[in-house]
Each structure stands twice: as C-alpha cells, then as structure tokens.
Design an enzyme around this catalytic site. Sequence first.
Site, PDB file in Angstrom:
ATOM      1  N   CYS A  14       0.869  -1.175   0.000  1.00  0.00           N
ATOM      2  CA  CYS A  14       0.000   0.000   0.000  1.00  0.00           C
ATOM      3  C   CYS A  14       0.906   1.226   0.000  1.00  0.00           C
ATOM      4  CB  CYS A  14      -1.023  -0.003   1.136  1.00  0.00           C
ATOM      5  SG  CYS A  14      -0.383   0.169   2.788  1.00  0.00           S
ATOM      6  N   CYS A  88      -5.290   0.903  -3.327  1.00  0.00           N
ATOM      7  CA  CYS A  88      -4.740   2.241  -3.142  1.00  0.00           C
ATOM      8  C   CYS A  88      -4.192   2.824  -4.433  1.00  0.00           C
ATOM      9  CB  CYS A  88      -3.649   2.191  -2.077  1.00  0.00           C
ATOM     10  SG  CYS A  88      -2.518   0.827  -2.306  1.00  0.00           S
ATOM     11  N   CYS A  92       2.283  -2.724  -8.849  1.00  0.00           N
ATOM     12  CA  CYS A  92       3.527  -3.463  -8.675  1.00  0.00           C
ATOM     13  C   CYS A  92       4.150  -3.652 -10.045  1.00  0.00           C
ATOM     14  CB  CYS A  92       3.231  -4.862  -8.128  1.00  0.00           C
ATOM     15  SG  CYS A  92       2.911  -4.908  -6.381  1.00  0.00           S
TER      16      CYS A  92
END
Length: 140
Positions: A14, A88, A92
Amino acid sequence: MAESSGKPSVLFVCVHNAGRSQMAAAWLAHLAGDRVEVRSAGSNPADAVNPAAVEAMAEVGIDISAETPKVLTVDAVKESDVCITMGCGDTCPVFPGKRYLDWKLEDPAGQGVAAVRPIRDEIKTLVERLIAEIAPEAAA
C-alpha cells in the site's frame, strides 16, 4: 513457489506501508506461522506505522509496534509469489508467473482505532482465505 525455501511468499503493498499492508503482513505471519514468507512495502513509505493500526492489532494480541514502513522494490516483487495491493491505486512491477490481487480496503490513515477495527477484521478474513489457497494446513 519461491525457489529458496519452498514456501509460498506474499508481498502486501500500500502507498505508505503504515496501515493496511502492515496489518495484513502481521495477520499472515500470525495465522500461517512459518508456512509462508511475508513481506510488506509501500511506494511512498510513511515515517512510522499508523498508531491506530498498532493499537487495533494489539487488541487481538499482535504487536506491530516495532515494524517500520519499507519502500517497494523490484526485488521484493521478484521474490514474491503473490503480490497484493490494497485498493490504493499502487501498481507493482509485473513479472510473468506471479499472482496479483487487489484487496479493496478502506484507508485507515488519519482514522482512530474505532474506524480501524473493521478494516483489521476484514483483512483477517481475506488473509484466512489466502492461507487456505496458498498454504493449507498439512493433512494429519
């Protein structure tokens, strides 16, 4: 599975690595024990873990007060089998053969412990489901 240990590894991400990802990592370590490798990180780590998250986890007997937010690295993603973002907007780095999940969770930042408790409990449920999938108890 991660080649090094033969255990599945999970990375929770996050933005600040101060609330949701810290609680998720703590739940996974607590519930799965040494059956799973656990990491957490953030794209813009905070200076410290959210005190309300620390308090909410302490209420269920899990101490995350010594944890520190860590920066998300490409290596952390490479070394993980499952990468879980927490609703959020973080992304990645994507590598083939990894599993990516996004858990839509309320952000506990700036909220008191009363607001964090339901998030903590929701994370526990999600972590329990994840464990059942990736690291079920060995048959007796």
